[in-house]
Design a protein around this motif. Structure first.
Motif, mmCIF file in Angstrom:
data_model
loop_
_atom_site.group_PDB
_atom_site.id
_atom_site.type_symbol
_atom_site.label_atom_id
_atom_site.label_comp_id
_atom_site.label_asym_id
_atom_site.label_seq_id
_atom_site.Cartn_x
_atom_site.Cartn_y
_atom_site.Cartn_z
ATOM 1 N N ILE A 122 11.233 -18.084 1.885
ATOM 2 C CA ILE A 122 11.486 -19.278 3.048
ATOM 3 C C ILE A 122 11.500 -20.671 2.359
ATOM 4 O O ILE A 122 10.796 -20.945 1.324
ATOM 5 C CB ILE A 122 10.338 -19.037 3.954
ATOM 6 N N GLU A 123 12.944 -21.069 2.286
ATOM 7 C CA GLU A 123 13.327 -22.274 1.784
ATOM 8 C C GLU A 123 12.602 -23.404 2.459
ATOM 9 O O GLU A 123 13.039 -23.695 3.496
ATOM 10 C CB GLU A 123 14.693 -22.547 1.709
ATOM 11 N N THR A 124 11.845 -24.269 1.679
ATOM 12 C CA THR A 124 11.055 -25.471 2.392
ATOM 13 C C THR A 124 11.895 -26.699 2.069
ATOM 14 O O THR A 124 11.318 -27.513 2.748
ATOM 15 C CB THR A 124 9.772 -25.445 1.796
ATOM 16 N N PHE A 166 18.207 -23.209 3.934
ATOM 17 C CA PHE A 166 17.853 -21.616 4.310
ATOM 18 C C PHE A 166 16.570 -21.403 4.807
ATOM 19 O O PHE A 166 15.400 -21.866 4.243
ATOM 20 C CB PHE A 166 18.240 -20.709 3.082
ATOM 21 N N VAL A 167 16.642 -20.706 5.905
ATOM 22 C CA VAL A 167 15.292 -20.253 6.587
ATOM 23 C C VAL A 167 15.042 -18.891 6.104
ATOM 24 O O VAL A 167 13.969 -18.406 6.232
ATOM 25 C CB VAL A 167 15.510 -20.375 8.141
ATOM 26 N N PHE A 168 15.992 -18.125 5.337
ATOM 27 C CA PHE A 168 15.637 -16.796 4.798
ATOM 28 C C PHE A 168 16.671 -16.341 3.785
ATOM 29 O O PHE A 168 17.887 -16.630 3.767
ATOM 30 C CB PHE A 168 16.042 -15.768 6.107
ATOM 31 N N ARG A 181 21.604 -14.758 3.183
ATOM 32 C CA ARG A 181 20.690 -16.148 3.595
ATOM 33 C C ARG A 181 21.070 -16.260 4.958
ATOM 34 O O ARG A 181 22.347 -16.347 5.369
ATOM 35 C CB ARG A 181 21.045 -17.130 2.439
ATOM 36 N N ARG A 226 20.635 -19.928 7.542
ATOM 37 C CA ARG A 226 20.512 -21.333 7.583
ATOM 38 C C ARG A 226 21.060 -21.846 8.972
ATOM 39 O O ARG A 226 21.688 -21.223 9.591
ATOM 40 C CB ARG A 226 21.459 -22.235 6.353
ATOM 41 N N PRO A 227 20.267 -23.094 9.233
ATOM 42 C CA PRO A 227 20.596 -23.371 10.782
ATOM 43 C C PRO A 227 21.977 -24.068 10.923
ATOM 44 O O PRO A 227 22.615 -24.624 10.071
ATOM 45 C CB PRO A 227 19.449 -24.699 10.869
ATOM 46 N N ASP A 258 17.544 -20.707 18.763
ATOM 47 C CA ASP A 258 18.056 -20.997 17.472
ATOM 48 C C ASP A 258 19.517 -20.360 17.135
ATOM 49 O O ASP A 258 19.732 -19.189 17.331
ATOM 50 C CB ASP A 258 16.784 -20.358 16.393
ATOM 51 N N PHE A 289 21.799 -19.655 13.726
ATOM 52 C CA PHE A 289 22.113 -19.653 12.285
ATOM 53 C C PHE A 289 23.409 -19.195 11.907
ATOM 54 O O PHE A 289 23.917 -18.451 12.505
ATOM 55 C CB PHE A 289 20.946 -18.800 11.647
#
Length: 91
Positions: A10-12, A16-18, A29, A31-32, A76, A78
């Motif tokens: 999980i990218e903080t 990227f969220v995954f 990957r 990303r929003p 959401d 992505f």
């Protein structure tokens, strides 16, 4: 048959969220959706005849932008990437 080892992160830092690397399949990957940067890309995907499922066949960039802004208010959205290239949309 065993599954290949994967790395899930999980990218903080924001983008990227995954992310998952899978041997033989590359890196996926999520990303929003980036407003307004991604709307031309999304328009190119959802406004074509083969993508009629989305109900935006023949819509203008402005119509798709308006539609996805409305969707993003309630869900959401992505952009999925495969090996660094935008490849799919997830809602």
């Amino acid at each position: 048959m065993s599954q290949p080892e994967v790395e899930v992160a999980i990218e903080t830092e924001g983008a990227f969220v995954f992310a998952r690397d899978t041997a033989g399949h590359g890196r996926l990957r999520l990303r929003p959706l980036r407003d307004p940067d991604d709307f031309p890309l999304v328009h190119g995907w959802v406004s074509r005849e083969y993508a009629r499922f989305w109900g935006m066949t023949g819509h203008s960039l402005d119509q798709v932008t308006s539609g996805y802004r409305a969707i993003a208010r309630n869900a959401d959205v992505f952009i999925g990437e495969h090996d660094g290239e935008a490849a799919f949309l997830v809602e």
